[in-house]
Design a protein around this motif. Structure first.
Motif, short mmCIF file in Angstrom:
data_model
loop_
_atom_site.label_atom_id
_atom_site.label_comp_id
_atom_site.label_asym_id
_atom_site.label_seq_id
_atom_site.Cartn_x
_atom_site.Cartn_y
_atom_site.Cartn_z
N ARG A 222 0.86 -1.19 0.00
CA ARG A 222 0.00 0.00 0.00
C ARG A 222 0.89 1.23 0.00
O ARG A 222 1.82 1.32 0.79
N GLU A 224 1.36 4.09 1.36
CA GLU A 224 0.99 4.95 2.48
C GLU A 224 2.22 5.76 2.89
O GLU A 224 3.32 5.50 2.43
N GLY A 229 5.76 1.18 12.12
CA GLY A 229 4.60 0.30 12.06
C GLY A 229 3.74 0.49 10.81
O GLY A 229 2.65 -0.07 10.72
N ARG A 230 4.22 1.30 9.88
CA ARG A 230 3.45 1.50 8.64
C ARG A 230 4.43 1.53 7.47
O ARG A 230 5.28 2.39 7.39
N TYR A 231 4.30 0.56 6.62
CA TYR A 231 5.26 0.43 5.52
C TYR A 231 4.50 0.29 4.20
O TYR A 231 3.29 0.09 4.20
N PHE A 234 4.39 -4.50 3.53
CA PHE A 234 4.28 -5.02 4.89
C PHE A 234 3.75 -6.44 4.80
O PHE A 234 3.39 -6.91 3.72
N GLN A 236 1.36 -9.69 6.20
CA GLN A 236 0.18 -10.11 6.97
C GLN A 236 0.15 -11.62 7.13
O GLN A 236 0.63 -12.36 6.28
N ARG A 370 -16.33 -1.15 9.81
CA ARG A 370 -15.63 -1.39 8.54
C ARG A 370 -16.49 -0.68 7.51
O ARG A 370 -17.70 -0.82 7.52
N ALA A 392 -2.90 -1.10 16.09
CA ALA A 392 -3.74 -2.25 15.71
C ALA A 392 -2.85 -3.34 15.12
O ALA A 392 -2.15 -3.11 14.15
N VAL A 393 -2.86 -4.51 15.74
CA VAL A 393 -2.07 -5.62 15.18
C VAL A 393 -2.93 -6.59 14.41
O VAL A 393 -2.41 -7.50 13.77
N CYS A 394 -4.24 -6.42 14.46
CA CYS A 394 -5.09 -7.35 13.73
C CYS A 394 -6.47 -6.74 13.52
O CYS A 394 -7.00 -6.07 14.41
N GLY A 395 -7.01 -6.94 12.34
CA GLY A 395 -8.37 -6.50 12.07
C GLY A 395 -9.12 -7.65 11.43
O GLY A 395 -8.54 -8.45 10.70
N ALA A 417 -6.85 -10.38 9.49
CA ALA A 417 -5.47 -10.22 9.01
C ALA A 417 -4.64 -9.61 10.12
O ALA A 417 -4.99 -8.56 10.68
N ILE A 418 -3.56 -10.28 10.45
CA ILE A 418 -2.62 -9.79 11.46
C ILE A 418 -1.53 -9.00 10.76
O ILE A 418 -1.01 -9.44 9.73
N GLY A 419 -1.18 -7.84 11.29
CA GLY A 419 -0.04 -7.08 10.78
C GLY A 419 1.23 -7.64 11.41
O GLY A 419 1.52 -7.37 12.57
N ARG A 422 3.95 -5.20 12.80
CA ARG A 422 3.61 -4.58 14.09
C ARG A 422 3.68 -5.59 15.22
O ARG A 422 4.11 -5.27 16.33
P1 ATP Z 1 -4.70 0.97 9.99
O1 ATP Z 1 -5.94 1.58 10.53
O2 ATP Z 1 -3.62 0.82 11.03
O3 ATP Z 1 -4.21 1.61 8.73
P2 ATP Z 1 -6.10 -0.94 8.43
O4 ATP Z 1 -7.49 -0.84 8.90
O5 ATP Z 1 -5.71 -0.27 7.18
O6 ATP Z 1 -5.08 -0.52 9.60
P3 ATP Z 1 -6.36 -3.73 7.70
O7 ATP Z 1 -6.56 -3.46 6.27
O8 ATP Z 1 -7.50 -4.17 8.52
O9 ATP Z 1 -5.66 -2.46 8.37
O10 ATP Z 1 -5.13 -4.75 7.87
C1 ATP Z 1 -4.98 -5.57 9.03
C2 ATP Z 1 -3.69 -5.26 9.77
O11 ATP Z 1 -2.59 -5.11 8.87
C3 ATP Z 1 -3.70 -3.96 10.53
O12 ATP Z 1 -4.32 -4.13 11.79
C4 ATP Z 1 -2.23 -3.68 10.69
O13 ATP Z 1 -1.68 -4.40 11.78
C5 ATP Z 1 -1.65 -4.21 9.43
N1 ATP Z 1 -1.37 -3.12 8.46
C6 ATP Z 1 -2.22 -2.47 7.64
N2 ATP Z 1 -1.59 -1.57 6.89
C7 ATP Z 1 -0.27 -1.65 7.22
C8 ATP Z 1 0.93 -0.97 6.79
N3 ATP Z 1 0.90 -0.04 5.83
N4 ATP Z 1 2.10 -1.31 7.38
C9 ATP Z 1 2.16 -2.25 8.34
N5 ATP Z 1 1.08 -2.93 8.78
C10 ATP Z 1 -0.13 -2.63 8.24
#
Ligand code: ATP
Ligand code: MG
Length: 534
Positions: A222, A224, A229-231, A234, A236, A370, A392-395, A417-419, A422
Motif C-alpha cells: 500500500r 501509504e 509500524g506503517r510500511y 508489509f 500479513q 468497517r 492495531a495488530v489485527c483487524g 489479518a494480522i499485521g 507490528r
Molecule cells: P490501519 O488503521 O492501522 O491503517 P487498516 O485498517 O488499514 O489498519 P487492515 O486493512 O484491517 O488495516 O489490515 C490488518 C492489519 O494489517 C492492521 O491491523 C495492521 O496491523 C496491518 N497493516 C495495515 N496496513 C499496514 C501498513 N501499511 N504497514 C504495516 N502494517 C499494516
C-alpha cells in the motif's frame, strides 16, 4: 553531464525503495518463529495454508475492497501489463515503416498483414487474452470498418499513390489500436481476502466439505506514508473461513484461535475489541447510517475537513477518526447497537456468549466499523502495546456477501489479518523478541589430521541438529577462541594433534572457561543433555 558526475552516478549506492525494507538476521529468526507458530496453531484448528499470487487483476480489488476506499483509490500499486507477446509483436510488424515503405504492391501486403493482425485481436478478445472492455470493443469495431474500406479500395484498384500515402493510411489504423488497452490492468495486492475468495470460486471449493478454512502469510503493498509500524511493503498473516453456517460459534472460534496464537508467540497486553455492525438493510445498518448522518450534519462545523467529507461519502468512517479535537463530539453520536435488527442483535449476543464460553476476554467498542457494504455483524480488532498510534495488530470481521459479489454462490465468510510487522515490533518492545543467533559449537582445529576429524565432527554435530562453525583455514587456538566468542558460540571444540592421537576431544564452555574431555561418541550425548536442560 560532466565526467565526474557520470562516475559518481555510476558508483551510486542503491537503496531499498522508500517504505520497503530488508529483514535481516537475527531478526528474521523471530519472523520465522512467529510464522512457525501460526502454522502450528492454525493447523490445530483445522486450517490449511493457501499460497496466493502477489498480483491480481486490479478489478478484483476495486470490486472486493471498494473503488472509493483509500486502499484502492490512493494506495494501490497498479499498472497496465503489456499485451500478450504475439499481439505486442504483431502490432509492431503491421505498422512498421519497412512494410509501409516497401514500394510496389506495398498497400496490398500491408492490408494482408493488417487483416491477420485484426483476426488475431478478435480471437484474443474472445478468449480473454485481451481485456473485455468498451475501449477494446470499440477499437475492434473501428478496425473492422477500416478493413472493409481497405478491401474496397483494393477491389477498385484505388491504391494509395505513394509510400507516404500508405503510411498516412496506416497511421489512422494505428491510432485505433493505440486507443485500445491490449494488456490487463494489474495491481500488487493490498490485502489477501479478495484473492482467497477468488481462489475459493475458481477452484470450486464450494463442493468441498464446508466450511473451508484457509490461512496465508506474505507481503502486501500500500502506498501509504511510511512511519513506525506503517510500511509500503508489509506482511500479513491472515485466515478465512468460507462456506457453511454463520453460527456465532464460528466467529468466536476464529477469535479464540487468534488469541491462542498471540498467546503462544508471547504477545503481552493484547486487547480484543469487538462490535457488531449489523447488516446492509433498512431496518438495520442502513437505518443507523441515516440516523448517524443527520446527527453528523448537526455538528458538521465542529469536525475537521476529513470527517466533513465523510459525512457524505462514508459516515461510518467518521467513527474511525483519531483526531483529538473530534473525540468529545464523536462521543455524543448515536450507537449502532441501538439500531440492530433482531437477528443481528441475537447473533451479536450469542457471539459474545460463545467468547465467554471459551474464556476469551473482550471489550466492546461501538466505534469499531468497517466501511464496506459486505462487511456485516461481527467486527473485531486487536491492539498491542509499544506501537504508538499504529497500535492495531489485527483487524477482522464477517463478510457474508463477498464471495457472491465476486461472482460465486452466496457464501458465509469471516476472517482476519494480522499485521506481522507490528506484531514483531511489539514483541521486540516487550523484550519477547529475543533471538539467539550464536552458534552452538565453534570448532578450533590445528593441523592436517585434526582437520579431517573436524570435518567429521562438524557433519555429525550438524546432523544431530547443532549449529556449527568450521573455520575454513587453520588458526592459532587463541585466535580461534576469540573468533568463537565474537560469534557468540556456546562451546569451542578443540581439536589438535593431542586430541586426535588420544582420541579424546576437548570441549570448552565459553561462558565459564571450563574444559572437559570426551571420547568422540560421548560428545554428542553430552551436548544433547546440556541442550535439553537449558
Ligand atoms: P490501519 O488503521 O492501522 O491503517 P487498516 O485498517 O488499514 O489498519 P487492515 O486493512 O484491517 O488495516 O489490515 C490488518 C492489519 O494489517 C492492521 O491491523 C495492521 O496491523 C496491518 N497493516 C495495515 N496496513 C499496514 C501498513 N501499511 N504497514 C504495516 N502494517 C499494516
Ligand atoms: Mg490503513
Amino acid at each position: 553531464m560532466s565526467d565526474a558526475t557520470a562516475k559518481k552516478e555510476e558508483r551510486r549506492k542503491f537503496q531499498a525503495i522508500r517504505g520497503t525494507r530488508d529483514l535481516l538476521p537475527p531478526e528474521t529468526e523471530l519472523w520465522n518463529r512467529v510464522e512457525q507458530t501460526a502454522h502450528e496453531v492454525f493447523a490445530t484448528f483445522g486450517f490449511g495454508e493457501i499460497r496466493l499470487p502477489i498480483f491480481e487483476l486490479t478489478e478484483l480489488f476495486t470490486r472486493a475492497v471498494g473503488g472509493e476506499t483509500d486502499v484502492v483509490a490512493k494506495e494501490m500499486y497498479s499498472f497496465i501489463d503489456r499485451a500478450v507477446p504475439d499481439i505486442d509483436r504483431a502490432s509492431g510488424q503491421v505498422f512498421s515503416r519497412e512494410v509501409l515503405y516497401a514500394g510496389g504492391d506495398a498497400f496490398a501486403r500491408y492490408v494482408d498483414r493488417f487483416e491477420g493482425f485484426l483476426d488475431r485481436l478478435k480471437s484474443a478478445y474472445e478468449t480473454g487474452e485481451i481485456p473485455s472492455n468498451d475501449a477494446n470493443r470499440a477499437g475492434i469495431e473501428r478496425l473492422e470498418k477500416y478493413r472493409a474500406t481497405a478491401r474496397e479500395k483494393i477491389q477498385w484498384g484505388e491504391f494509395p499513390a505513394s509510400p507516404e500515402a500508405v503510411a498516412d493510411y496506416a497511421a489512422a489504423a494505428f491510432a485505433f489500436v493505440q486507443g485500445m488497452q491490449l494488456g490487463y490492468p494489474l495491481a500488487l495486492r493490498p490485502e489477501a481476502t479478495a484473492s482467497v475468495c477468488r481462489a475459493y470460486i475458481e477452484h470450486g471449493m464450494q463442493s468441498l466439505p464446508q466450511p473451508v478454512k484457509l490461512y496465508y502469510t506474505g507481503p502486501m503493498f500500500r502506498r501509504e506514508r511510511p512511519q513506525k509500524g506503517r510500511y509500503r511493503q508489509f506482511y500479513q498473516i491472515g485466515a478465512e473461513i468460507l462456506g457453511g453456517t454463520d453460527a456465532p460459534a464460528i466467529d468466536a472460534e476464529v477469535i479464540e484461535m487468534l488469541m491462542t496464537f498471540f498467546d503462544k508467540v508471547g504477545l503481552q497486553g493484547a486487547t480484543l475489541y469487538i462490535n457488531s455492525i449489523g447488516h446492509n438493510a433498512e431496518n438495520c445498518r442502513r437505518g443507523y447510517v441515516a440516523t448517524l448522518k443527520s446527527a453528523l450534519e448537526k455538528v458538521k462545523d465542529q469536525l475537521g475537513p476529513d470527517s466533513q467529507r465523510r459525512i457524505d461519502t462514508n459516515p461510518l468512517r467518521v467513527l474511525d477518526s483519531k483526531l483529538e479535537s473530534e473525540q468529545p463530539i464523536i462521543a455524543t453520536l448515536p450507537h449502532i447497537a441501538d439500531h440492530l435488527c433482531d437477528e443481528c442483535k441475537t447473533h451479536y449476543s450469542a457471539a459474545k456468549r460463545q467468547l465467554e464460553l471459551r474464556g476469551v476476554l473482550y471489550q466492546e467498542n461501538w466505534r469499531l466499523v468497517r466501511g464496506l457494504d459486505y462487511y456485516m455483524r461481527t467486527t473485531f480488532e486487536i491492539t498491542a502495546p509499544g506501537l504508538g498510534s499504529q497500535n492495531a495488530v489485527c483487524g477482522g470481521g464477517r463478510y457474508d456477501g463477498l464471495v457472491e459479489l465476486l461472482g460465486g454462490p452466496p457464501t458465509k465468510g469471516i476472517g482476519f489479518a494480522i499485521g506481522e510487522d507490528r506484531l514483531i515490533l511489539s514483541l521486540q518492545e516487550s523484550g519477547k523478541g529475543q533471538t539467539q543467533q550464536g552458534r552452538d559449537v565453534y570448532i578450533a582445529w590445528m593441523g592436517e589430521r585434526a582437520y579431517a576429524a573436524a570435518i567429521r565432527a562438524a557433519r555429525d554435530l550438524r546432523n544431530a541438529g547443532f549449529s556449527v562453525e568450521l573455520p575454513p583455514v587453520e588458526q592459532k587456538f587463541g585466535k580461534a577462541l576469540s573468533q568463537a566468542d565474537k560469534l557468540g558460540a556456546k562451546y569451542a571444540l578443540i581439536l589438535g594433534d593431542n586430541e586426535v592421537s588420544e582420541a579424546l576431544w576437548t570441549l570448552k564452555t565459553l561462558s565459564t572457561g571450563e574444559q572437559q574431555k570426551f571420547p568422540e561418541p560421548e560428545l554428542i550425548d553430552f551436548l544433547r543433555n546440556q541442550k535439553s536442560q537449558s
